[in-house]
Design an enzyme around this catalytic site. Structure first.
Site, PDB file in Angstrom:
ATOM      1  N   HIS A 401       0.845  -1.196   0.000  1.00 53.27           N
ATOM      2  CA  HIS A 401       0.000   0.000   0.000  1.00 53.27           C
ATOM      3  C   HIS A 401       0.876   1.240   0.000  1.00 53.27           C
ATOM      4  CE1 HIS A 401      -3.145   2.857   1.200  1.00 53.27           C
ATOM      5  NE2 HIS A 401      -3.961   1.977   0.652  1.00 53.27           N
ATOM      6  N   GLU A 454      -7.908  -5.043  -0.326  1.00 53.93           N
ATOM      7  CA  GLU A 454      -8.484  -5.771  -1.454  1.00 53.93           C
ATOM      8  C   GLU A 454      -8.456  -7.285  -1.251  1.00 53.93           C
ATOM      9  OE1 GLU A 454      -8.544  -3.762  -4.914  1.00 53.93           O
ATOM     10  OE2 GLU A 454      -9.111  -2.325  -3.397  1.00 53.93           O
TER      11      GLU A 454
END
Ligand SMILES: CC(C)(COP(=O)(O)OP(=O)(O)OC[C@H]1O[C@@H](n2cnc3c(N)ncnc32)[C@H](O)[C@@H]1OP(=O)(O)O)[C@@H](O)C(=O)NCCC(=O)NCCS
Length: 516
Positions: A401, A454
């Site tokens: 991320h 996700e």
């Protein structure tokens, strides 16, 4: 920001006047309405010409958080009494120093005890505009990473801590304890609803879920475009634009804040209906009208799947939806605010947000994470598969991320939701997650790569019967609430967002060759 050194500039040359004022006996609600109507971030409380207090947007958040009775509480109970002030002939740099040192965003300008103006960070930013741009541009990292471009009270992300919040509450706590309608109310109105506010809010948004007949008529045409794999977000983008035209949206600069707020409710309420209708039409099924009695998440699954969902599936999807409403100044949120800053209508800003979200680097991975689980198949194949992929230079979907350099709090929450739902895919996902983190730590040491939102989002949605092509659209259906909260905030305290770029082409002016 060392940006305010304009020789000779005085506070008088940049201050706002006349000032929006109120009497100490007026109520907080009256002052809030005046701030909203006049699109200012503070009211100065006066006795005659003399300032005796100040109430700012920040105070409004504090008041909302305390659950105060704003229609009865008077300003004298909540204002900052005897606020610091500056004189109109003071140098701008001194006013800036005072604002920055105390963390103020607004200071009254007072000459001989009389209120003559108000100077705000916004006024100072106007001065900052006329700085030579070369220096500022040279300081900007590509992609604006780490650059602060606005103030927001909607929420924030603390990447190093693995924490993010909506207004003053942890987003994960909200997802654990509240419904999406409550969180929507929090973001739009600044406070969680009490029982009667919740009822009123639900009553207000239910009828707004319906697609107007004129737009309904064109949905089959849109769903028929581009073959069976036309991206759902592209279809959504088209129909949100159509909704804006159909409902007569106009630049927000030409309408009242109340009308803009109502438009925001309308678009947020109708997006799930549009998405489900387009999905069903694309697959040769009749669209299903919203269910009168079902709340947001259960209704979403109902309109998609054609039957009322299991309560634990509706709740799991609701928690996912809450967790994805807002996430700092991400690309789509920034896009929506840039468009809003031009005064354009709300649908234009939402369409821009959808466009930004449709890029794979922003909204496109949950189905890919699930594809990866399918490709691996069984736990024993995980390690060699993951190792090969990373050694080949591929990225493991659902890991890493830009902001989180520790566990993504959304992935931790969704792992819990997935465990609650159970099932063989969840066990496989947990085993693959463990291996992936080991492989990444081994092959990409020091990069701090952990599971992102996700990875488990895909598992949760799959378990609840959401088809893969609807994963990113589901994300969009809640993120539109976040975009719209930012749109309302941008409109309430607007300044055209118009940065500069560093020209890097051949040196101009070159002679223009003759055409022949
Ligand atoms: C999310 C993402 C785009 C963030 O990227 P970023 O902050 O720009 O990180 P960088 O591209 O600078 O990557 C830093 C290093 O980590 C590696 N890396 C980052 N994510 C990785 C992943 N998922 N798998 C393998 N390696 C990864 C990069 O290859 C790079 O290695 P290098 O230093 O040897 O070149 C990235 O982690 C990614 O592509 N993840 C997979 C897609 C995904 O899950 N997206 C959903 C995001 S919510």
């Amino acid at each position: 920001m060392a940006a305010t050194q304009v020789p000779g500039a005085t506070v008088a040359s940049i201050m706002s006047h006349p000032v929006v004022t109120a009497a100490a006996t007026e109520t907080v609600a009256e002052a809030a309405t005046r701030m909203r109507d006049r699109r200012v971030g503070s009211v100065v409380v006066v006795e005659g010409d003399k300032p005796v207090g100040i109430l700012t947007e920040r105070d409004m958040i504090r008041i909302a958080a305390a659950g105060a009775d704003t229609s009865n509480d008077s300003l004298s109970e909540w204002m900052t009494a005897n606020p610091d002030s500056v004189a109109s002939d003071e140098a701008v740099s001194d006013a800036f120093a005072s604002l920055a040192e105390h963390g103020y965003r607004h200071i009254p300008v007072v000459d001989d005890g009389v209120l003559v103006g108000l100077v705000s960070m916004r006024d100072l930013m106007k001065i900052a505009q006329i700085q030579p741009v070369e220096r500022a541009a040279a300081e900007m990292p590509k992609g604006l990473e780490g650059v602060v471009v606005a103030d927001t009270a909607v929420g924030d992300v603390r990447g190093q801590e693995g924490f993010y919040h909506y207004r003053q509450y942890s987003a994960v706590d909200l997802a654990e304890k509240r419904t999406i309608e409550d969180v929507w109310h929090l973001l739009f109105n600044g406070a969680l609803p009490n029982v009667s506010e919740r009822d009123d809010f639900i009553k207000a948004i239910r009828p707004l879920r319906t697609v107007p007949d004129e737009v309904k008529e064109i949905l089959p045409g849109v769903a028929g475009l581009g073959g069976t794999d036309a991206p759902p977000l592209d279809m959504l983008r088209t129909t949100v634009s159509t909704m804006g035209v159909d409902l007569g949206f106009r630049p927000w600069l030409d309408i009242s804040p109340e009308e803009l707020y109502q438009q925001g409710l309308r678009i947020c309420a109708v997006v799930p209906t549009l998405l489900c209708a387009l999905y069903r039409l694309k697959h040769g099924m009749e669209p299903i009208d919203p269910h009168d009695k079902l709340p947001y998440a259960a209704n979403y699954l109902y309109m998609m799947q054609g039957e009322e969902p299991e309560p634990d599936h509706a709740r799991a999807v609701e928690q996912y939806l809450i967790s994805t409403i807002d996430h700092g100044f991400n690309a789509s949120t920034f896009t929506a605010r840039v468009i809003t800053s031009t005064g354009a209508d709300l649908a234009a800003a939402v369409v821009g947000g959808i466009g930004a979200l449709s890029g794979p680097l922003h909204g496109g991975a949950p189905s890919r994470a699930l594809d990866m689980l399918d490709a691996i198949g069984t736990e024993d194949k995980a390690e060699p598969w993951l190792r090969d992929a990373v050694e080949r230079g591929d990225r493991l979907m659902g890991f890493g991320h830009r902001v989180y350099k520790t566990d993504d709090p959304r992935s931790v929450m969704l792992r819990g939701v997935a465990e609650r739902l159970g099932g063989p895919k969840v066990d496989l996902a947990k085993a693959i997650e463990r291996k992936a983190i080991e492989v990444l730590a081994d092959l990409k040491p020091g990069r701090q790569l952990y599971t992102n939102v996700e990875f488990y989002a895909g598992i949760v949605m799959d378990t609840c019967g959401v088809p893969r092509e609807m994963f990113t659209p589901t994300f969009a259906s809640s993120r539109v609430i976040g975009w719209t909260s930012h749109i309302l905030e941008q409109a309430a305290d607007n300044r055209l967002i118009r940065p500069s770029a560093n020209y890097s082409g051949p040196p101009p002016p070159q002679p223009v060759p003759d055409a022949n």
